[in-house]
Write an enzyme that holds these catalytic residues in place. Structure first.
Site, PDB file in Angstrom:
ATOM      1  CB  THR A   1      -0.930   0.014   1.224  1.00 22.91           C
ATOM      2  OG1 THR A   1      -1.769  -1.140   1.194  1.00 22.91           O
ATOM      3  CG2 THR A   1      -1.790   1.267   1.248  1.00 22.91           C
TER       4      THR A   1
ATOM      5  CD  GLN B   1      -4.570  -2.829  -0.180  1.00 24.39           C
ATOM      6  OE1 GLN B   1      -4.146  -3.396  -1.181  1.00 24.39           O
ATOM      7  NE2 GLN B   1      -4.689  -3.435   0.999  1.00 24.39           N
TER       8      GLN B   1
ATOM      9  CG  ASP C   1      -6.160   1.887   1.351  1.00 24.11           C
ATOM     10  OD1 ASP C   1      -7.274   1.816   1.901  1.00 24.11           O
ATOM     11  OD2 ASP C   1      -5.269   1.054   1.540  1.00 24.11           O
TER      12      ASP C   1
ATOM     13  CG  ASP D   1     -10.844   0.574   4.902  1.00 17.72           C
ATOM     14  OD1 ASP D   1     -11.960   0.705   5.425  1.00 17.72           O
ATOM     15  OD2 ASP D   1     -10.221  -0.507   4.896  1.00 17.72           O
TER      16      ASP D   1
ATOM     17  NE  ARG E   1     -12.630  -1.651   7.128  1.00 13.15           N
ATOM     18  CZ  ARG E   1     -12.381  -2.787   6.475  1.00 13.15           C
ATOM     19  NH1 ARG E   1     -12.851  -3.947   6.935  1.00 13.15           N
ATOM     20  NH2 ARG E   1     -11.653  -2.781   5.376  1.00 13.15           N
TER      21      ARG E   1
ATOM     22  CD1 TRP F   1      -5.707  -0.972   9.788  1.00 10.45           C
ATOM     23  CD2 TRP F   1      -4.808   1.046   9.500  1.00 10.45           C
ATOM     24  NE1 TRP F   1      -4.519  -1.152   9.148  1.00 10.45           N
ATOM     25  CE2 TRP F   1      -3.938   0.072   8.961  1.00 10.45           C
ATOM     26  CE3 TRP F   1      -4.443   2.383   9.422  1.00 10.45           C
ATOM     27  CZ2 TRP F   1      -2.722   0.405   8.343  1.00 10.45           C
ATOM     28  CZ3 TRP F   1      -3.239   2.723   8.806  1.00 10.45           C
ATOM     29  CH2 TRP F   1      -2.394   1.731   8.279  1.00 10.45           C
TER      30      TRP F   1
END
Length: 322
Positions: free
Chosen positions: A108, A137, A160, A183, A239, A241
């Site tokens: 990532t 990502q 991301d 996310d 959420r 991480w």
């Protein structure tokens, strides 16, 4: 000997060029050759380390296919686009591309289009995009520097999109447009989002904070609007991480696609530490009767204490929204 002499001459020319830009004058970048530079990286390269003055890099309309880093030793730089929607920095790395030095997937954190390690950096009227296909990502903006300001910018990507990667850093996003799938705003930093448009392109999660336990604030979204693509039906506000993730939505417009429970625990034990809050939101997705028990609705008195000055001032008075 001749090669050594050539290298010395080239090095001397580079130093002379850099010194000629050692002033507050604006640098102009244009793909069509009408500026001093054709690439943004070239303009960044001539800026002096640890400047005390404000330096503007003005970027004319165009598409700049560059993978950029603003290094740690650069400060007080503003990268300003001529037109937000027509001045575009773009790259297309994703996490599953093989990274040449290792022959293994890139992961990532190397996929960024723009990485900002310097502090007191401003980005204005410009688009930062990671246009990789949905193969993993793919970060558009990666921040580690402190006191970063983003004004009227667009951040485009899928999973991301924005990674705020330094727990001790602070960022402000004002009047920005941010889109993604999973996310797509994530990391440990403290960030204030003011009057931003958040566009969800898939059934998934908007935020994934990893705020450390000893950091008082993570992400605060104030007067923001969440919208969704036509096919999207189920979106979580966030959420955690990591343990102690902090996210607050207040005075925001939440659409019907927001899940009734609002938040997801990612891992069950994180319900014990997650700091997830809401206040005075509106819209079909703002109902609180079915929210998860481990999230909180702030009182008016509590919400009044959550201000840019409170959130952003850590041992100083930095507040670009003042």
């Amino acid at each position: 000997m001749k090669q050594l002499l050539t290298l010395i001459l080239l090095f001397s020319a580079t130093l002379a060029s850099a010194k000629s830009y050692d002033n507050p004058d604006t640098l102009v970048v244009a793909r069509d050759g009408t500026g001093e530079f054709r690439n943004i990286a070239e303009a960044i390269e001539v800026c002096r380390a640890f400047m005390e003055y404000h330096k503007v890099i003005f970027v004319k309309k165009g598409t700049y296919k560059e993978k950029l880093v603003v290094p740690q030793w650069l400060t007080h730089i503003e990268i300003c686009g001529e037109d937000r929607d027509q001045t575009i920095i773009t790259w297309d790395d994703h996490a599953n591309i093989l990274y040449p030095p290792t022959g293994k997937p890139m992961g990532t954190f190397r996929t960024y289009t723009l990485k900002i390690d310097g502090s007191y950096i401003t980005l204005k009227n410009i688009t930062v995009e990671n246009n990789a296909a949905r193969l993993g990502q793919a970060v558009a903006l990666f921040t580690t520097g402190d006191k970063l300001t983003f004004l009227n910018c667009r951040f485009l990507g899928h999973q991301d999109t924005i990674y705020t990667g330094n727990a001790r850093s602070r960022q402000v996003f004002k009047n920005c447009y941010i889109e993604g799938t999973t996310d797509f705003i994530f990391g440990p930093a403290t960030a204030w989002f003011e009057n931003c448009d958040i566009f969800c392109k898939a059934d998934s999660y908007i935020t994934a904070t990893s705020t450390p336990q000893d950091v008082a604030y993570g992400y605060v979204f104030n007067h923001c609007r969440i919208t969704c693509d036509a096919h999207v039906t189920k979106v979580y506000l966030g959420r955690p991480w990591r343990d102690y993730g902090y996210t607050l939505f207040m005075n925001c417009e939440l659409p019907r696609q927001i899940r009734p429970e609002g938040w997801h625990h990612w891992q069950k034990e994180r319900e014990k530490t997650a700091r997830y809050m809401e206040y005075n939101n509106r819209g079909e997705g703002a109902g609180t009767s079915q929210r998860v028990a481990w999230s909180r609705q702030l009182t008016k008195k509590e919400a009044e204490k959550i201000t840019p000055s409170t959130v952003l001032s850590v041992n100083d008075t930095w507040n670009p929204l003042h």
